[in-house]
Design a protein around this motif. Structure first.
Motif, PDB file in Angstrom:
ATOM      1  N   VAL A 227       1.090   5.371  -2.301  1.00  0.00           N
ATOM      2  CA  VAL A 227       1.022   6.505  -1.372  1.00  0.00           C
ATOM      3  C   VAL A 227       2.297   7.284  -1.858  1.00  0.00           C
ATOM      4  O   VAL A 227       2.162   8.515  -2.138  1.00  0.00           O
TER       5      VAL A 227
ATOM      6  N   GLY B 225       0.883  -1.145  -0.087  1.00  0.00           N
ATOM      7  CA  GLY B 225      -0.057  -0.187   0.112  1.00  0.00           C
ATOM      8  C   GLY B 225       0.953   1.329  -0.115  1.00  0.00           C
ATOM      9  O   GLY B 225       0.429   2.250  -0.654  1.00  0.00           O
ATOM     10  N   MET B 226       1.910   1.210   0.534  1.00  0.00           N
ATOM     11  CA  MET B 226       2.894   2.385   0.597  1.00  0.00           C
ATOM     12  C   MET B 226       3.377   2.931  -0.649  1.00  0.00           C
ATOM     13  O   MET B 226       3.674   4.070  -0.954  1.00  0.00           O
TER      14      MET B 226
ATOM     15  N   TRP C  74       1.506   9.276   4.101  1.00  0.00           N
ATOM     16  CA  TRP C  74       2.358   8.030   4.581  1.00  0.00           C
ATOM     17  C   TRP C  74       2.057   7.736   5.978  1.00  0.00           C
ATOM     18  O   TRP C  74       2.017   6.583   6.363  1.00  0.00           O
TER      19      TRP C  74
ATOM     20  N   PHE D 270      -4.253  -4.227   1.296  1.00  0.00           N
ATOM     21  CA  PHE D 270      -3.574  -3.271   1.748  1.00  0.00           C
ATOM     22  C   PHE D 270      -3.408  -2.022   0.723  1.00  0.00           C
ATOM     23  O   PHE D 270      -3.399  -0.881   0.894  1.00  0.00           O
ATOM     24  N   ILE D 271      -3.592  -2.447  -0.476  1.00  0.00           N
ATOM     25  CA  ILE D 271      -3.497  -1.440  -1.777  1.00  0.00           C
ATOM     26  C   ILE D 271      -4.781  -1.011  -1.901  1.00  0.00           C
ATOM     27  O   ILE D 271      -5.164   0.599  -1.964  1.00  0.00           O
TER      28      ILE D 271
ATOM     29  N   ALA E 160      -5.217   1.860   0.627  1.00  0.00           N
ATOM     30  CA  ALA E 160      -4.227   3.092   0.274  1.00  0.00           C
ATOM     31  C   ALA E 160      -4.768   3.769  -0.808  1.00  0.00           C
ATOM     32  O   ALA E 160      -4.029   4.811  -1.385  1.00  0.00           O
TER      33      ALA E 160
ATOM     34  N   SER F  68      -0.809   8.078   7.771  1.00  0.00           N
ATOM     35  CA  SER F  68      -2.010   7.509   7.959  1.00  0.00           C
ATOM     36  C   SER F  68      -1.977   5.973   7.301  1.00  0.00           C
ATOM     37  O   SER F  68      -2.635   4.935   8.001  1.00  0.00           O
ATOM     38  N   GLN F  69      -1.027   5.555   6.546  1.00  0.00           N
ATOM     39  CA  GLN F  69      -1.116   4.315   6.026  1.00  0.00           C
ATOM     40  C   GLN F  69      -0.193   3.477   6.855  1.00  0.00           C
ATOM     41  O   GLN F  69      -0.299   2.290   7.137  1.00  0.00           O
TER      42      GLN F  69
ATOM     43  N   SER G 126      -5.575   7.395  -0.169  1.00  0.00           N
ATOM     44  CA  SER G 126      -4.675   7.975   1.079  1.00  0.00           C
ATOM     45  C   SER G 126      -3.517   8.696   0.583  1.00  0.00           C
ATOM     46  O   SER G 126      -3.124   8.260  -0.575  1.00  0.00           O
ATOM     47  N   THR G 127      -3.526  10.017   0.952  1.00  0.00           N
ATOM     48  CA  THR G 127      -2.287  10.797   0.493  1.00  0.00           C
ATOM     49  C   THR G 127      -1.319  11.153   1.564  1.00  0.00           C
ATOM     50  O   THR G 127      -0.268  12.107   1.430  1.00  0.00           O
TER      51      THR G 127
END
Length: 288
Positions: A112, A108-109, A200, A190-191, A194, A202-203, A197-198
């Protein structure tokens, strides 16, 4: 001018390889990702000698029980508890899912950082489908997971992990199929978390919130039958539990909580549902 026909998988391997380059061109990152499971194997698996813990209670003062009898009773107690006579091997099989979980979480990162660095904005203006953008990151996470699981497995063997005597190449292949399905589903999950999400931070908060509950609410360290009744339903819907169950049955010959085929069916459904959801949601929510 003839119009180029672009399929739904256009650019998939290029995007996958882009993510993999960040990994195999930085071996120090690979080394750091292996530190935690190796420490668990070396410190928790070897230092915590459960075999002695089971047999020490049989050394009753004034009662002279032969050591062979004590060892035999201890072995039977361990086997009846963990399904195998060696707790280290039981733990080592769980560490394969451990490394897959933590590698899949980082997928997920990627979304982001691509958004923050502006690469996602440029990518969305190309003919590459949004499904390929998602699956490229998922596949790169799956490949990294399987490679790192292989390294952990080799280290576990060097430290004393014992395979079943009649193990075959098909058993090893089945274990990797289970890890593949688990990684495919978890990476997609996890993706999905994300996609909008904007930040990192919060992720990272989501990852830290889910990683230990997913790990400890599974059979990675202890069998399900030793857990409290309120926790067992959670363990039984945790995909990590099913991947562990497959690896222990195929690699160790341990007693499983379900049949291998049921475990595979659960993981297949888990991977299919979440990878499909990841692609469908990317069409709607993936934006710059």
């Amino acid at each position: 001018m003839e119009r180029q026909n672009l399929g739904p998988l256009h650019g998939l391997w290029s995007l996958t390889n882009r993510e993999l380059k960040k990994w195999y061109k930085a071996p120090f990152i690979l080394l750091l990702s292996l530190v935690q499971p190796v420490l668990w194997l070396g410190l928790f698996g070897k230092a915590m000698n459960l075999g002695n813990m089971f047999t020490s209670g049989l050394n009753i003062p004034g009662l002279n029980i032969p050591k062979q009898v004590i060892d035999q009773i201890g072995t039977e107690l361990i086997k009846s508890t963990f399904g195998t006579t060696d707790y280290f091997s039981f733990l080592a099989a769980g560490m394969l899912s451990f490394i897959v979980l933590f590698t899949s979480m980082n997928s997920g990162m990627m979304i982001v950082w691509d958004r923050r660095l502006g690469f996602l904005n440029k990518l969305l203006t190309t003919p590459v489908s949004r499904g390929s953008i998602i699956m490229g990151k998922v596949l790169s996470a799956v490949i990294r997971s399987l490679v790192q699981a292989t390294i952990v497995l080799v280290i576990a063997l060097l430290l004393g992990m014992q395979f079943r005597p009649d193990i075959s190449a098909l058993d090893i292949a089945g274990t990797y199929v289970a890890l593949f399905l688990m990684s495919l589903g978890l990476s997609s999950l996890f993706i999905m978390l994300a996609l909008r999400s904007t930040s990192w931070e919060s992720q990272m908060a989501i990852m830290n919130l889910l990683n230990l509950p997913l790990l400890f609410a599974s059979n990675a360290f202890y069998p399900v039958k030793l857990m409290p009744s309120w926790l067992k339903p959670v363990v039984e819907i945790n995909p990590i539990s099913y991947a562990n169950d497959i690896s222990r049955q195929l690699l160790l010959g341990a007693t499983g909580m379900n049949s291998v085929w049921f475990d595979f069916a659960f993981l297949l459904a888990f991977a299919a549902i979440f990878s499909t959801l990841g692609i469908v949601l990317s069409w709607r929510y993936l934006n710059s």
